[in-house]
Design a protein around this motif. Structure first.
Motif, PDB file in Angstrom:
ATOM      1  N   SER A   4       0.859  -1.182   0.000  1.00 16.43           N
ATOM      2  CA  SER A   4       0.000   0.000   0.000  1.00 16.43           C
ATOM      3  C   SER A   4       0.888   1.222   0.000  1.00 16.43           C
ATOM      4  O   SER A   4       1.964   1.225   0.571  1.00 16.43           O
ATOM      5  CB  SER A   4      -0.867   0.038   1.258  1.00 16.43           C
ATOM      6  OG  SER A   4      -1.677  -1.079   1.322  1.00 16.43           O
ATOM      7  N   ARG A  79      -4.474   0.302  -2.358  1.00 18.15           N
ATOM      8  CA  ARG A  79      -4.103  -1.095  -2.156  1.00 18.15           C
ATOM      9  C   ARG A  79      -4.666  -1.924  -3.300  1.00 18.15           C
ATOM     10  O   ARG A  79      -5.615  -1.531  -3.966  1.00 18.15           O
ATOM     11  CB  ARG A  79      -4.585  -1.615  -0.811  1.00 18.15           C
ATOM     12  CG  ARG A  79      -6.074  -1.820  -0.737  1.00 18.15           C
ATOM     13  CD  ARG A  79      -6.468  -2.449   0.575  1.00 18.15           C
ATOM     14  NE  ARG A  79      -7.921  -2.603   0.611  1.00 18.15           N
ATOM     15  CZ  ARG A  79      -8.615  -2.775   1.699  1.00 18.15           C
ATOM     16  NH1 ARG A  79      -8.009  -2.817   2.856  1.00 18.15           N
ATOM     17  NH2 ARG A  79      -9.919  -2.913   1.656  1.00 18.15           N
ATOM     18  N   GLN A  80      -4.072  -3.082  -3.491  1.00 15.75           N
ATOM     19  CA  GLN A  80      -4.545  -3.985  -4.520  1.00 15.75           C
ATOM     20  C   GLN A  80      -5.795  -4.684  -4.020  1.00 15.75           C
ATOM     21  O   GLN A  80      -5.866  -5.102  -2.854  1.00 15.75           O
ATOM     22  CB  GLN A  80      -3.468  -5.014  -4.854  1.00 15.75           C
ATOM     23  CG  GLN A  80      -3.798  -5.828  -6.068  1.00 15.75           C
ATOM     24  CD  GLN A  80      -2.619  -6.678  -6.510  1.00 15.75           C
ATOM     25  OE1 GLN A  80      -1.553  -6.604  -5.928  1.00 15.75           O
ATOM     26  NE2 GLN A  80      -2.818  -7.459  -7.541  1.00 15.75           N
ATOM     27  N   MET A  87      -6.777  -1.699  -8.574  1.00 19.41           N
ATOM     28  CA  MET A  87      -6.367  -1.032  -7.350  1.00 19.41           C
ATOM     29  C   MET A  87      -7.584  -0.309  -6.769  1.00 19.41           C
ATOM     30  O   MET A  87      -8.482   0.091  -7.491  1.00 19.41           O
ATOM     31  CB  MET A  87      -5.256  -0.021  -7.637  1.00 19.41           C
ATOM     32  CG  MET A  87      -4.012  -0.650  -8.254  1.00 19.41           C
ATOM     33  SD  MET A  87      -3.271  -1.913  -7.219  1.00 19.41           S
ATOM     34  CE  MET A  87      -2.414  -0.913  -6.056  1.00 19.41           C
TER      35      MET A  87
END
Length: 160
Positions: A4, A79-80, A87
């Motif tokens: 992140s 974040r993924q 994302m």
């Protein structure tokens, strides 16, 4: 998984939020937000647990989250999403003053999460004993799970 990366929060300049924006943010909170309190126990060395309230949003289309971040502060990071390539931006409003300001603005317009907001605004106290805050936390979990529909049952739960 990618790390992140936190985005810089806005300056602490208070801006006026229109009633239309407040009602929109309330609807957005009802649909996509999370209002909660949690206990932070940083290892065995910490003598007493520390309680905190927060409002959280996670979105792959970040326009509204970025606008709320500009108006109310909090932490905004990327974040993924799961194992996917998309994302998402996550806004976490966590300081007592920011949470209070946000909830006071949206609570008149909330429908689904008004009880949760009122618990955080009127019952939760970071200085309260662990048992009291644990009861409030459990109550919020039950409200989120929609297990507490009866207003009189809610009133009984609030009289800790």
């Amino acid at each position: 998984m990618k790390r992140s990366r936190k985005l810089k929060p806005p300056s602490n300049v208070l801006v006026t939020v229109s009633e239309q924006e407040k009602s929109y943010f309330a609807g957005y909170t009802d649909a996509e937000g999370c209002i909660s309190i949690y206990c932070n126990r940083n290892g065995a060395k910490q003598m007493s647990p520390q309680w905190s309230a927060y409002v959280n949003f996670s979105q792959t289309c970040p326009t509204v989250v970025e606008k709320m971040h500009t108006l109310y502060g909090g932490s905004l990071y990327v974040r993924q999403r799961g194992g996917k390539n998309r994302m998402q931006k996550v806004l976490r409003i966590q300081s007592v003053a920011e949470v209070r300001r946000f909830l006071l603005d949206v609570v008149p317009y909330l429908r689904e999460k008004q009880a949760q907001a009122n618990i955080v605004l009127h019952q939760f106290d970071v200085r309260a004993d662990h048992k009291t805050n644990q009861k409030l936390s459990n109550l919020l979990v039950r409200l989120k799970a929609k297990k507490l529909h009866n207003p009189s049952a809610l009133a009984a739960q609030l009289s800790l």
